[in-house]
Structure formats: C-alpha cells, structure tokens
Design a protein around this motif. Structure first.
Motif, short mmCIF file in Angstrom:
data_model
loop_
_atom_site.label_atom_id
_atom_site.label_comp_id
_atom_site.label_asym_id
_atom_site.label_seq_id
_atom_site.Cartn_x
_atom_site.Cartn_y
_atom_site.Cartn_z
N ALA A 46 3.07 9.86 -9.70
CA ALA A 46 2.31 10.08 -10.93
C ALA A 46 1.65 11.46 -10.92
CB ALA A 46 1.27 8.99 -11.11
N ASN A 47 1.08 11.83 -9.76
CA ASN A 47 0.45 13.15 -9.66
C ASN A 47 1.48 14.26 -9.82
OD1 ASN A 47 -2.07 11.99 -9.23
ND2 ASN A 47 -1.87 12.00 -7.00
N ARG A 55 0.83 -1.21 0.00
CA ARG A 55 0.00 0.00 0.00
C ARG A 55 0.86 1.25 0.00
NH1 ARG A 55 -3.78 1.22 5.07
NH2 ARG A 55 -1.75 1.83 5.89
N ARG A 98 2.22 1.66 -3.43
CA ARG A 98 1.19 2.13 -4.35
C ARG A 98 0.89 3.61 -4.12
NH1 ARG A 98 -2.14 -1.58 -3.42
NH2 ARG A 98 -3.48 -0.54 -1.92
N ASP A 99 0.84 4.02 -2.86
CA ASP A 99 0.60 5.44 -2.56
C ASP A 99 1.74 6.31 -3.08
OD1 ASP A 99 -1.75 4.72 -1.35
OD2 ASP A 99 -0.96 4.80 0.71
N GLU A 100 2.95 5.79 -2.94
CA GLU A 100 4.11 6.54 -3.42
C GLU A 100 4.08 6.67 -4.94
OE1 GLU A 100 7.43 8.84 -3.31
OE2 GLU A 100 6.23 8.12 -1.62
N PHE A 101 3.69 5.59 -5.62
CA PHE A 101 3.56 5.64 -7.07
C PHE A 101 2.49 6.65 -7.48
CE2 PHE A 101 5.30 1.08 -7.75
CZ PHE A 101 6.57 1.59 -7.93
N ALA A 102 1.38 6.67 -6.72
CA ALA A 102 0.30 7.62 -7.03
C ALA A 102 0.78 9.05 -6.85
CB ALA A 102 -0.91 7.34 -6.14
N ARG A 103 1.52 9.30 -5.76
CA ARG A 103 2.06 10.65 -5.55
C ARG A 103 3.05 11.02 -6.63
NH1 ARG A 103 1.84 9.02 -0.01
NH2 ARG A 103 3.99 8.28 -0.13
N GLU A 117 2.43 14.42 -13.43
CA GLU A 117 1.38 15.06 -14.22
C GLU A 117 1.37 16.57 -14.02
OE1 GLU A 117 -3.48 14.76 -14.87
OE2 GLU A 117 -2.46 13.49 -13.41
#
Length: 306
Positions: free
Chosen positions: A122-123, A112, A115-120, A126
C-alpha cells in the motif's frame, strides 16, 4: 508403588515450578502465554518451544521415577503402568494443547507477515501514485508554460504614430508606455481612482492585444494553486522567472484595480511581484503599494530564492 514417595516428589516439584514461575515480579508462565498469543511479539515462537521443553522434561522425569521404582524397589509392573498412565496422559494432553497453540501462533505469525506485506504494498502504491501525479502535474505545467511563452512570442503590436512594430516581450514595454501616458493624463484627484481609471482606459484600448495574455497567465497560476503538489512556491518561482520587468509592472498596477482583484489574491499568496522594478514605477510613492500586492518585501524573500 506404595513405598515410593512419588506424591511427595510431585508435590515438591510442583512447589519448585510455582516458585520459579514468579520471576522479577511477574508470572513466567503468564509471560510465556502472552507472548505466545501476541502476533506482534518478535519472540513468540520461543514461548511454545519453552512450554514444549517443559512438558518433555516432565515426561522424562515421571518415566525415570516410575522405572526407578520398578527396578530398584521391586514395584509391580502393573503399578508402574498405572502410574505412567495416570501421570503421562495429562502431560501428553498438555503437549497436544501446546501443539494446537503452536499452530495458532504460526498462523498468527504468517498473518502478521501478510499484513506487513500488504502495508508495504500500500505504501509503495501510494508513493507510485504520488510520483505519477507529480509527473502528470509537471508535464501539464511545463506545457502551459510553453504555451504562455508562445502567446508572448506571437504578440505583434504596431505603433500607428511612428510606424514601428513591437514583437514578443517588447510589446509590454510599449503597453506600459501607453498606460503611463494614460495615467498622467488622467484627472482623478485620488491616486487609487487615477490608477483604476487609467488602467480601465488602457484595457478598453488594448484588450484585444493583451487580454488573452492575462487570462491565460491567470489560469496557469490558478492551476498550480489548485494542484495537490506540496512545493507550489517552486513552480511559481519558475513562472515568475519567465516574466519581464514590464510584465511585472503591468501586473502590479492591474492588482491595484477591481479588474485584477481575483488575480491579486494569487499574486499576494505567491509573491509574484517580488522582483518588480521599483525604479520604473509611475511615481515613486507607488512603492508603498508594493508590499500589499507582493506579500513580501524583496529582502524578506531572499531565503526562498528569486
């Protein structure tokens, strides 16, 4: 160990555990299990810890019970060993399972976090891409705006009759005087045809002097319209602020003709004619044509700025 009612004690303990498991309309053990296998649960590490504590307490309770029977009741040591072997082996097995579940939980927790680090990331990527795109757009836009001003400043128009020379934005006043003269000399009975005919005559006469100006201005507006930026109106206002009264007047009359039809759609969309000087129109009733070309009346556009 026959004299020791340990089966009765175990039965009572089991009843207590099962009874305590039903709390607030839900199964406590089931809740622990769900939190333990749910990687999104914030307290999932408390679930295996609670089960581990329960297993340790059961182990201690069984050990105390067995040694109490041996010490106080004179039970044979072999019976005590058999009792501990029969009761503690399942408990130790249960602890092993708990350890395995705890390992899975830790892996889920780490997954988790990853995954959160990947999401951050990616954001952040972007946001960086959007910022870079905006910077690239603004760089190109202001370069085009500077080039547009260079085109205007490079204009040089000589009046053959008076021998006077107009340069830069002063040329547009001279252009409008020529167009005005052609309009009033035109004999078309319909005013729309009169505007189109006079403007065509004007462009045929001065296309080599003003044609590149309108072509480049059209491409600047089209570039902004087709860009991915959100606040396009902001850049259109910057462009509109560069235009003089006579530039706006010529743009207005161009939009009334087939020649300026393509440009007219952008003029309407971005209200580029919002500041056109109404007192300088060829005839006063041409003001009735303005809302269709400018999209908004002046009073309606004050909230967006000029």
């Amino acid at each position: 160990m026959a004299d020791i009612p340990y089966r009765f004690i175990l039965a009572v303990a089991a009843i207590i555990v099962v009874g305590a498991a039903r709390i607030d309309g839900g199964w406590w053990l089931r809740g622990l299990f769900y939190r333990m296998v749910d990687p999104e649960a914030k307290d999932m590490r408390a679930a295996p810890f609670g089960l581990l504590v329960l297993a340790i307490l059961l182990t201690i309770a069984m050990s105390v019970l067995a040694f109490s029977a041996w010490f106080f009741n004179g039970a044979e040591i072999q019976d005590v060993g058999a009792f501990l072997d029969g009761t503690l082996t399942p408990i130790f097995t249960f602890i092993t399972v708990i350890g395995l579940l705890l390992t899975i939980v830790i892996q889920q927790f780490e997954l988790r976090l990853t995954r959160d680090e990947f999401a951050r990331s990616a954001n952040a990527l972007e946001t960086q891409i959007q910022s870079t795109d905006r910077q690239n757009f603004e760089s190109t836009f202001f370069q085009m705006l500077n080039l547009h001003n260079s085109i205007v400043n490079a204009m040089d128009l000589r009046n053959k009759e008076g021998g006077q020379t107009s340069t830069g934005r002063d040329c547009f006043k001279t252009f409008f005087v020529y167009f005005e003269r052609m309009y009033h000399n035109n004999m078309e009975p319909n005013d729309g045809d009169k505007i189109s005919s006079a403007y065509k005559e004007f462009m045929d006469s001065y296309k080599q002097d003003i044609g590149h100006y309108f072509r480049y201005l059209y491409n600047v507006v089209r570039f902004v319209d087709e860009s991915p930026v959100v606040d396009k109106q902001r850049y259109m206002r910057l462009l509109r602020a560069q235009l003089s009264d006579y530039e706006l007047l010529l743009m207005f009359y161009s939009c009334q003709t087939p020649i300026g039809k393509r440009f007219g759609q952008y003029v309407v969309r971005y209200a580029l004619l919002d500041n056109v000087p109404r007192d300088k129109l060829l005839v006063i009733f041409h003001e009735n044509l303005l809302p269709a070309a400018a999209a908004l009346d002046k009073d309606d556009f004050t909230s967006e700025g000029t």
